[in-house]
Design a protein around this motif. Structure first.
Motif, PDB file in Angstrom:
ATOM      1  N   MET A  62       0.885  -1.161   0.000  1.00 35.37           N
ATOM      2  CA  MET A  62       0.000   0.000   0.000  1.00 35.37           C
ATOM      3  C   MET A  62       0.924   1.212   0.000  1.00 35.37           C
ATOM      4  O   MET A  62       1.835   1.309   0.820  1.00 35.37           O
ATOM      5  CB  MET A  62      -0.917   0.006   1.226  1.00 35.37           C
ATOM      6  N   LEU A  63       0.695   2.120  -0.953  1.00 42.13           N
ATOM      7  CA  LEU A  63       1.571   3.263  -1.143  1.00 42.13           C
ATOM      8  C   LEU A  63       0.815   4.575  -0.961  1.00 42.13           C
ATOM      9  O   LEU A  63      -0.374   4.654  -1.234  1.00 42.13           O
ATOM     10  CB  LEU A  63       2.163   3.242  -2.562  1.00 42.13           C
ATOM     11  N   ASP A  64       1.554   5.583  -0.549  1.00 41.63           N
ATOM     12  CA  ASP A  64       1.042   6.948  -0.489  1.00 41.63           C
ATOM     13  C   ASP A  64       1.763   7.730  -1.571  1.00 41.63           C
ATOM     14  O   ASP A  64       2.981   7.868  -1.550  1.00 41.63           O
ATOM     15  CB  ASP A  64       1.311   7.569   0.875  1.00 41.63           C
ATOM     16  N   THR A  65       0.980   8.225  -2.521  1.00 42.41           N
ATOM     17  CA  THR A  65       1.515   9.015  -3.620  1.00 42.41           C
ATOM     18  C   THR A  65       0.848  10.382  -3.596  1.00 42.41           C
ATOM     19  O   THR A  65      -0.317  10.510  -3.981  1.00 42.41           O
ATOM     20  CB  THR A  65       1.253   8.338  -4.981  1.00 42.41           C
ATOM     21  N   LEU A  66       1.545  11.382  -3.084  1.00 45.89           N
ATOM     22  CA  LEU A  66       1.003  12.742  -2.999  1.00 45.89           C
ATOM     23  C   LEU A  66      -0.356  12.760  -2.307  1.00 45.89           C
ATOM     24  O   LEU A  66      -1.283  13.436  -2.739  1.00 45.89           O
ATOM     25  CB  LEU A  66       0.903  13.369  -4.392  1.00 45.89           C
ATOM     26  N   GLY A  67      -0.485  11.973  -1.242  1.00 46.80           N
ATOM     27  CA  GLY A  67      -1.718  11.953  -0.473  1.00 46.80           C
ATOM     28  C   GLY A  67      -2.768  10.978  -0.973  1.00 46.80           C
ATOM     29  O   GLY A  67      -3.811  10.814  -0.352  1.00 46.80           O
ATOM     30  N   VAL A  68      -2.497  10.316  -2.082  1.00 45.71           N
ATOM     31  CA  VAL A  68      -3.421   9.325  -2.631  1.00 45.71           C
ATOM     32  C   VAL A  68      -2.885   7.945  -2.278  1.00 45.71           C
ATOM     33  O   VAL A  68      -1.714   7.638  -2.524  1.00 45.71           O
ATOM     34  CB  VAL A  68      -3.551   9.464  -4.166  1.00 45.71           C
ATOM     35  N   THR A  69      -3.741   7.119  -1.696  1.00 47.84           N
ATOM     36  CA  THR A  69      -3.345   5.767  -1.313  1.00 47.84           C
ATOM     37  C   THR A  69      -3.726   4.806  -2.424  1.00 47.84           C
ATOM     38  O   THR A  69      -4.836   4.851  -2.939  1.00 47.84           O
ATOM     39  CB  THR A  69      -4.054   5.356  -0.006  1.00 47.84           C
ATOM     40  N   ARG A  70      -2.772   3.949  -2.776  1.00 48.53           N
ATOM     41  CA  ARG A  70      -3.039   2.955  -3.819  1.00 48.53           C
ATOM     42  C   ARG A  70      -2.239   1.699  -3.542  1.00 48.53           C
ATOM     43  O   ARG A  70      -1.229   1.737  -2.853  1.00 48.53           O
ATOM     44  CB  ARG A  70      -2.725   3.501  -5.193  1.00 48.53           C
TER      45      ARG A  70
END
Length: 85
Positions: A20-28
């Motif tokens: 689970m990643l955080d990319t500029l505040g978006v979790t994906r």
């Protein structure tokens, strides 16, 4: 053009080999299937089309994210200017 976006690992599902990643505040969620080195929570990685492609140094990741944010802001400003016409 393809982009690999720096993202921070916030959790790992070892059973399914997913992160689970955080990319500029978006979790994906992204697959770790292409990674040969170990990835841990807190690492910065490069995300491309749903796959973690490699690890990246935290300082370099933050610089890249700043640049990416600037690009997004410039695009948004340009779109807003075009809407005014």
């Amino acid at each position: 053009m393809c982009l690999a976006i720096p993202s921070k690992v916030i959790s790992i599902d070892t059973k399914n080999n997913m992160a689970m990643l955080d990319t500029l505040g978006v979790t994906r969620e992204a697959s770790l299937d292409l990674m040969q080195e170990e990835v841990q929570v807190g690492d910065y990685v490069l995300l491309h089309i749903g796959y973690v492609m490699g690890k990246i140094d935290e300082e370099q990741a933050k610089l890249s994210l700043e640049t990416y944010t600037e690009i997004l802001q410039a695009i948004e400003e340009e779109e807003n200017e075009l809407r005014e016409y």
